[in-house]
Design a protein around this motif. Structure first.
Motif, short mmCIF file in Angstrom:
data_model
loop_
_atom_site.label_atom_id
_atom_site.label_comp_id
_atom_site.label_asym_id
_atom_site.label_seq_id
_atom_site.Cartn_x
_atom_site.Cartn_y
_atom_site.Cartn_z
N TRP A 248 30.20 2.86 11.46
CA TRP A 248 30.68 4.21 11.72
C TRP A 248 30.22 5.17 10.63
N SER A 249 29.91 6.40 11.03
CA SER A 249 29.67 7.50 10.10
C SER A 249 30.29 8.73 10.73
N GLY A 250 31.55 9.01 10.35
CA GLY A 250 32.32 10.01 11.07
C GLY A 250 32.57 9.50 12.48
N ARG A 251 32.23 10.31 13.50
CA ARG A 251 32.35 9.85 14.89
C ARG A 251 31.04 9.28 15.42
N ARG A 252 30.03 9.22 14.57
CA ARG A 252 28.75 8.62 14.97
C ARG A 252 28.84 7.12 14.76
N VAL A 253 28.48 6.33 15.78
CA VAL A 253 28.60 4.88 15.69
C VAL A 253 27.25 4.23 15.99
N LYS A 254 26.98 3.15 15.26
CA LYS A 254 25.78 2.34 15.50
C LYS A 254 26.20 0.95 15.92
N LEU A 255 25.64 0.48 17.04
CA LEU A 255 25.90 -0.87 17.53
C LEU A 255 24.62 -1.69 17.40
N HIS A 256 24.67 -2.74 16.62
CA HIS A 256 23.52 -3.62 16.44
C HIS A 256 23.58 -4.73 17.49
N SER A 257 22.47 -4.95 18.20
CA SER A 257 22.44 -5.95 19.26
C SER A 257 21.02 -6.44 19.49
N ARG A 258 20.88 -7.67 19.98
CA ARG A 258 19.57 -8.20 20.35
C ARG A 258 19.25 -7.94 21.82
N ASP A 259 20.22 -7.43 22.58
CA ASP A 259 19.98 -7.11 23.99
C ASP A 259 20.61 -5.74 24.30
N THR A 260 19.90 -4.71 23.92
CA THR A 260 20.44 -3.36 24.11
C THR A 260 20.44 -2.95 25.58
N ASP A 261 19.57 -3.56 26.40
CA ASP A 261 19.58 -3.23 27.83
C ASP A 261 20.93 -3.60 28.45
N GLN A 262 21.38 -4.83 28.17
CA GLN A 262 22.66 -5.27 28.70
C GLN A 262 23.81 -4.45 28.11
N LEU A 263 23.71 -4.15 26.82
CA LEU A 263 24.79 -3.44 26.14
C LEU A 263 24.96 -2.03 26.68
N ILE A 264 23.85 -1.32 26.89
CA ILE A 264 23.97 0.06 27.38
C ILE A 264 24.56 0.07 28.78
N MET A 265 24.24 -0.95 29.59
CA MET A 265 24.83 -1.05 30.93
C MET A 265 26.34 -1.23 30.85
N LYS A 266 26.81 -2.08 29.93
CA LYS A 266 28.24 -2.31 29.77
C LYS A 266 28.96 -1.05 29.29
N LEU A 267 28.34 -0.32 28.38
CA LEU A 267 28.93 0.92 27.89
C LEU A 267 29.12 1.93 29.03
N ILE A 268 28.11 1.98 29.91
CA ILE A 268 28.19 2.92 31.03
C ILE A 268 29.20 2.43 32.07
N GLU A 269 29.15 1.11 32.38
CA GLU A 269 30.08 0.54 33.36
C GLU A 269 31.53 0.76 32.95
N GLN A 270 31.80 0.61 31.65
CA GLN A 270 33.17 0.73 31.17
C GLN A 270 33.54 2.18 30.81
N ARG A 271 32.63 3.10 31.13
CA ARG A 271 32.88 4.53 30.99
C ARG A 271 33.36 4.92 29.57
N PHE A 272 32.63 4.41 28.58
CA PHE A 272 32.95 4.79 27.21
C PHE A 272 32.68 6.29 27.03
N ASP A 273 33.53 6.92 26.25
CA ASP A 273 33.37 8.35 25.93
C ASP A 273 32.29 8.47 24.86
N MET A 274 31.08 8.85 25.26
CA MET A 274 29.96 8.90 24.30
C MET A 274 28.96 9.96 24.73
N LYS A 275 28.22 10.48 23.75
CA LYS A 275 27.16 11.45 24.01
C LYS A 275 26.08 11.32 22.94
N ASP A 276 24.93 11.98 23.15
CA ASP A 276 23.80 11.93 22.20
C ASP A 276 23.38 10.50 21.91
N ILE A 277 23.08 9.75 22.97
CA ILE A 277 22.76 8.32 22.85
C ILE A 277 21.31 8.13 22.40
#
Length: 296
Positions: A248-277
């Motif tokens: 975390w850096s303020g409200r900016r968050v970094k997620l480290h992953s070896r499969d970002t394709d799967q991760l971004i799908m899960k973030l969208i599916e679970q309707r996380f409140d996020m912007k500026d991806i």
């Protein structure tokens, strides 16, 4: 599948030590491939065997479907090795013309002067050129025969920034015309920028093989960063599949992953409140160091 280069279980032994150890590699025509590895890894020996300058202890090598020593094959390849020797008492244009005469279908002198950036130096004595200019002359000589395959061993050592950029543009142009380019370099940004495929050699063996993005993603992982809404918590993010670390850096968050394709799908599916991806890979330098360290 049409291969420009084929190595099958190739080994080279010097004084009981394997410089190259059962190396198998196939390179498709029209590929820009970067061979990377630490000093003494076997890169230069491998290229010397592919060019027919050295004989493998065992295994087979095919270049454009034939033997590297076949005169018809040699007429279709060019090589720029680390040491560029110039001929005394010849001007730049005369040197290039001499090399053009060795090939059946050479590029024109004006074209070779243009792609090497030596148009204003054409009437200078070759021996008077600076180190970077001599590298550019070496490239002109390697390209003289309009080769189907060109080998470039540390090609931009000694070149200034402008010359390197021009060289990169020329390599991209050659690749677009279906030429196969084999590149070795210690400038990893050069490999990252130019290569379709990166092969890392260590202790005479292939230890990594893939596109630059694949090499970086598989070795260093990728990072998804975004500005998170106030409802997003560390615990929620850590529960997502494939998340290695959360920063975390303020409200900016970094997620480290070896499969970002799967991760971004899960973030969208679970309707996380996020912007500026943003999705970023680690650098090739980090990936290279990790690969070499893990295989020593």
């Amino acid at each position: 599948m049409s291969f420009a280069i084929e190595l099958d279980q190739v080994s080279k032994i010097y004084q009981g030590k394997k410089a190259v150890d059962q190396l198998t590699l196939k390179v498709e025509k029209g590929t820009v491939i970067a061979l990377l590895g630490p000093n003494g890894a076997g890169k230069t020996t491998t290229i010397s065997m592919i060019l027919g300058l050295k004989q493998p202890t065992s295994g087979t090598i095919k270049l454009l479907g034939g033997s590297p020593k076949d005169i018809k094959v040699r007429n279709r390849i060019g090589a720029m090795l680390q040491d560029v020797s110039v001929i005394d008492n010849l001007k730049v244009a005369e040197t290039i013309e001499l090399f053009r005469s060795y090939y059946s279908n050479p590029l024109s002198l004006p074209e070779l002067l243009r792609i090497s950036g030596l148009e204003t130096e054409k009437d200078k004595m070759a021996a008077s050129l600076s180190g970077g200019q001599q590298r550019r002359l070496g490239f002109a000589l390697a390209a003289a025969g309009d080769p189907d395959i060109i080998f470039l061993d540390e090609p931009t050592v000694g070149m200034d920034v402008t010359s390197r950029q021009m060289f990169w543009d020329t390599i991209r142009s050659m690749a677009e015309k279906g030429r196969t380019v084999v590149l070795t370099t210690h400038y990893l940004e050069e490999a990252d920028s130019l290569a379709d495929r990166i092969v890392v050699i260590n202790q005479g063996k292939v230890v990594a093989d893939g596109s630059p993005s694949q090499i970086k993603a598989e070795t260093t992982g990728r990072v998804i960063s975004f500005t998170a809404g106030v409802t997003v918590t560390t615990e929620q993010l850590q529960a997502l599949p494939g998340v290695i670390d959360v920063e975390w850096s303020g409200r900016r968050v970094k997620l480290h992953s070896r499969d970002t394709d799967q991760l971004i799908m899960k973030l969208i599916e679970q309707r996380f409140d996020m912007k500026d991806i943003e999705i970023q890979s680690g650098g090739l330098e980090d990936a290279f160091q990790a690969i070499v360290h893990s295989t020593n």
